[in-house]
Design a protein around this motif. Structure first.
Motif, short mmCIF file in Angstrom:
data_model
loop_
_atom_site.label_atom_id
_atom_site.label_comp_id
_atom_site.label_asym_id
_atom_site.label_seq_id
_atom_site.Cartn_x
_atom_site.Cartn_y
_atom_site.Cartn_z
N PHE A 70 0.86 -1.19 0.00
CA PHE A 70 0.00 0.00 0.00
C PHE A 70 0.89 1.23 0.00
N ALA A 71 0.28 2.39 -0.29
CA ALA A 71 1.02 3.65 -0.29
C ALA A 71 0.04 4.76 0.05
N VAL A 72 0.55 5.98 0.20
CA VAL A 72 -0.32 7.11 0.55
C VAL A 72 -0.33 8.14 -0.57
N ASP A 73 -1.48 8.80 -0.73
CA ASP A 73 -1.59 9.87 -1.71
C ASP A 73 -1.37 11.22 -1.04
N ASP A 74 -1.59 12.30 -1.77
CA ASP A 74 -1.29 13.62 -1.24
C ASP A 74 -2.27 14.08 -0.17
N LYS A 75 -3.29 13.30 0.10
CA LYS A 75 -4.19 13.57 1.22
C LYS A 75 -3.90 12.64 2.39
N MET A 76 -2.79 11.91 2.29
CA MET A 76 -2.36 10.93 3.28
C MET A 76 -3.38 9.82 3.45
N GLN A 77 -4.12 9.53 2.37
CA GLN A 77 -5.04 8.40 2.35
C GLN A 77 -4.32 7.17 1.81
N VAL A 78 -4.57 6.02 2.42
CA VAL A 78 -3.89 4.79 2.04
C VAL A 78 -4.54 4.19 0.79
N LYS A 79 -3.70 3.85 -0.20
CA LYS A 79 -4.18 3.29 -1.46
C LYS A 79 -3.44 1.98 -1.75
N PRO A 80 -4.10 1.01 -2.41
CA PRO A 80 -3.41 -0.22 -2.81
C PRO A 80 -2.27 0.09 -3.78
N GLN A 81 -1.17 -0.66 -3.67
CA GLN A 81 -0.05 -0.48 -4.59
C GLN A 81 0.30 -1.82 -5.26
N MET A 82 0.96 -2.73 -4.55
CA MET A 82 1.17 -4.08 -5.08
C MET A 82 -0.09 -4.92 -4.95
N VAL A 83 -0.98 -4.52 -4.08
CA VAL A 83 -2.23 -5.24 -3.84
C VAL A 83 -3.27 -4.87 -4.89
N LEU A 152 -5.93 -11.28 13.13
CA LEU A 152 -5.62 -10.51 14.32
C LEU A 152 -6.12 -11.19 15.59
N LYS A 153 -5.50 -10.86 16.72
CA LYS A 153 -5.97 -11.34 18.03
C LYS A 153 -7.19 -10.53 18.47
N GLU A 154 -7.19 -9.26 18.11
CA GLU A 154 -8.30 -8.36 18.41
C GLU A 154 -8.31 -7.26 17.36
N PRO A 155 -9.43 -6.58 17.15
CA PRO A 155 -9.46 -5.54 16.12
C PRO A 155 -8.40 -4.47 16.34
N TYR A 156 -7.80 -4.03 15.24
CA TYR A 156 -6.73 -3.03 15.29
C TYR A 156 -6.97 -2.04 14.16
N GLY A 157 -7.08 -0.77 14.50
CA GLY A 157 -7.51 0.23 13.53
C GLY A 157 -6.46 0.76 12.59
N LEU A 158 -5.20 0.34 12.75
CA LEU A 158 -4.12 0.92 11.96
C LEU A 158 -3.46 -0.09 11.03
N VAL A 159 -4.20 -1.11 10.61
CA VAL A 159 -3.61 -2.15 9.76
C VAL A 159 -3.14 -1.55 8.43
N LEU A 160 -4.02 -0.89 7.69
CA LEU A 160 -3.65 -0.35 6.39
C LEU A 160 -2.67 0.80 6.52
N ASP A 161 -2.82 1.62 7.57
CA ASP A 161 -1.87 2.71 7.80
C ASP A 161 -0.47 2.16 8.01
N SER A 162 -0.37 1.01 8.67
CA SER A 162 0.93 0.40 8.90
C SER A 162 1.53 -0.13 7.60
N SER A 225 0.80 10.02 -6.99
CA SER A 225 0.49 10.97 -5.94
C SER A 225 1.22 10.55 -4.68
N PHE A 226 2.12 11.39 -4.18
CA PHE A 226 3.01 11.02 -3.06
C PHE A 226 3.68 9.68 -3.38
N THR A 227 3.51 8.67 -2.55
CA THR A 227 4.16 7.38 -2.82
C THR A 227 3.23 6.39 -3.52
N SER A 228 2.05 6.84 -3.91
CA SER A 228 1.06 5.94 -4.51
C SER A 228 0.93 6.17 -6.01
#
Length: 533
Positions: A70-83, A152-162, A225-228
């Motif tokens: 994944f990568a981020v665009d100029d709004k810092m939104q996560v976008k698929p890259q190799m996925v 996951l062991k429990e829900p985690y909100g930063l999976v795609l951000d990571s 856009s940025f790294t995406s």
């Protein structure tokens, strides 16, 4: 020593070295009339493994030869890259990812789920966000060659951000045989699936790096856009040549011997702006942040009272004026998550606008400090931070500290800062560095905040159970207002325990010849989409 005085001392040597390097650029590729982009990076590349170190040189090298899920665009939104696509289960515990078809490594091998899982496992041992993600991970499962799952062991909100993290350490994907290298050792080869291929035969560590266009790379169809988006390569070859003397670098750019200077010296910008064939471009719009980092394992800095004394001896303006000089390019700010981010706050900040020398002296006396030598590592070849140690030394001597400044090149410093040895065996007390705001925007990605100590901590090895609990609370929280309250508590704790000392925010422009089109603003310096006319 001021930047201009330093340049006068090295200009003759730098001129000889720089012109010699540039003269050597008449390679076979040029003879064959290939389109060559010549680039002056901010420092020489020595460590080629972007997972082993957080150094931006290694990160930028990583973006040349590797790709990301994944990568981020100029709004810092996560976008698929190799996925190609992904799904999340109703209970938010299982993420299923499918890779884009036809992706190949530079050795011709297909990119598979096994490569991805091994790469992420290695990244997760070193990276701040990776460590936190893996603490919530039950398992990674290979479904087939192109499909894999995160359970996951429990829900985690930063999976795609990571997975889309844009800066150090970036979760780059490499072949499994490379990813199986221990996370504290450099990978044995530089093979990725990215838009460029590393030319190992021409690599001169710390001096020159050469890349060639990867003919097998299949860019995404979206605009970059940025790294995406689409990483379209429009030149045949890229040459990085390190020129440490700013005057020599500027002369090379003016003459057209190089095309892009990543980080021109600030006091040379007025001269560069006068040149009709050169533009000054802000390619890092999120800004950068200076940091003074102390070694908690090394006495007397294992004593929080000594660290607090140092904190009160410092004011940001001294550093910003010495290193940047022009207030148009810097900002005094105590926000550890960036001065223009949603988590900005001045809560708990100390010594931002004015030092308290009398209090610092008193605190140092009360700490039990007995005049022990304090070693500050100072890079000589990294013009973006080389003045910072020279500011710290007199400020700390003024409160009664026994300071020794030890000079070295940046890549030597990067290697040495990973050592926990005693001072008489090459150990250290203090180093200075700079981070992009994208590296620091929240308590999970900001490496300086971590309180994990020697097992998983950033160099300096701060150990703080209180701050680790706060980071866990932030990772679980989904309400923005509550996240901000937690982040504010993290900042207060950081200043209280002095995990590091923020030294202000700055914006580092690049100097680019006008015949170079398509340079992209980004949290990292990227060299795709560029045309050389």
């Amino acid at each position: 020593m001021r930047p201009r005085h330093f340049r006068q001392l090295v200009s003759v040597i730098g001129l000889s070295i720089g012109l010699g390097l540039l003269a050597g650029a008449a390679t076979e590729a040029v003879a064959q009339d290939k389109k060559v982009l010549r680039f002056i990076p901010h420092a020489g590349l020595r460590i080629t493994d972007p997972i082993l170190t957080t150094a931006f040189m290694s990160r930028n090298h990583g973006y040349m030869i590797y790709d990301t899920l994944f990568a981020v665009d100029d709004k810092m939104q996560v976008k698929p890259q190799m996925v190609e696509k992904y799904e999340v289960s109703g209970d938010k515990l299982t993420y299923t990812f499918t890779l884009r078809a036809g992706q190949k490594f530079h050795d011709g091998a297909p990119v598979t789920s096994a490569d991805v899982i091994a790469s992420l496992a290695r990244w997760g041992k070193n990276d701040t966000m990776g460590q936190k993600l893996f603490s919530y991970t039950k398992e990674w499962k290979e479904v087939d060659a192109n499909t894999f799952q995160l359970v996951l062991k429990e829900p985690y909100g930063l999976v795609l951000d990571s997975l889309g993290k844009p800066s150090s350490n970036v979760p780059f994907i490499m072949p499994k045989r490379m990813a199986d290298t221990p996370a504290n050792q450099n990978v044995p080869d530089e093979i990725g699936s990215g838009p460029y291929r590393f030319v190992k035969a021409e690599f001169q560590p710390g001096v020159k790096v050469v890349y060639e266009k990867n003919p097998d790379y299949k860019p995404r169809s979206e605009p970059p856009s940025f790294t995406s988006g689409g990483k379209v390569v429009k030149v045949d070859r890229v040459e990085w040549t390190s020129i440490s003397d700013p005057q020599t670098a500027m002369n090379a750019l003016i003459k057209g011997e190089v095309d892009i200077w990543e980080q021109p010296a600030f006091d040379l910008l007025p001269e560069l702006k006068k040149q009709k064939d050169i533009e000054i471009r802000n390619l890092q719009p999120l800004g950068m942040n200076y940091m003074l980092r102390m070694n908690w394992l090394q006495p007397p800095l294992d004593n929080v009272k000594v660290r607090q004394a140092i904190l009160h001896a410092i004011q940001q303006e001294d550093y910003l004026a010495a290193q940047v000089g022009d207030p148009d390019y810097y900002k005094v700010c105590g926000a550890i998550f960036g001065c223009s981010t949603p988590l900005k706050t001045e809560e708990g900040a100390v010594g931002i606008k004015k030092a308290d020398v009398a209090k610092a002296k008193k605190m140092l006396a009360e700490s039990g400090y007995k005049g022990e030598k304090i070693v500050i590592m100072a890079p000589t070849d990294l013009n973006s931070i080389n003045q910072l140690p020279l500011v710290s030394a007199p400020l700390l001597r003024a409160i009664g500290m026994n300071i020794e400044v030890q000079s070295m090149d940046w890549q030597t410093l990067v290697g040495r800062r990973a050592k926990t040895d005693p001072i008489d065996q090459g150990g250290w007390h203090i180093f200075h560095t700079a981070w992009g705001t994208a590296d620091m925007m929240n308590p999970i990605t900001n490496a300086g905040v971590k309180g994990l100590g020697k097992v998983g901590g950033f160099f300096g090895w701060t150990e703080d159970a209180v701050i680790e609990k706060l980071r866990d609370d932030y990772a679980r929280e989904t309400d923005p207002a509550k996240q901000k309250a937690i982040a504010t508590a993290v900042q207060k704790r950081l200043y209280e325990m002095v995990h590091y000392i923020p030294l202000g925010e700055y914006f580092q422009p690049s100097a680019v010849r006008k015949n170079i089109k398509g340079t992209l603003p980004s949290p990292a310096f990227v060299l795709w989409n560029i045309e050389k006319n």
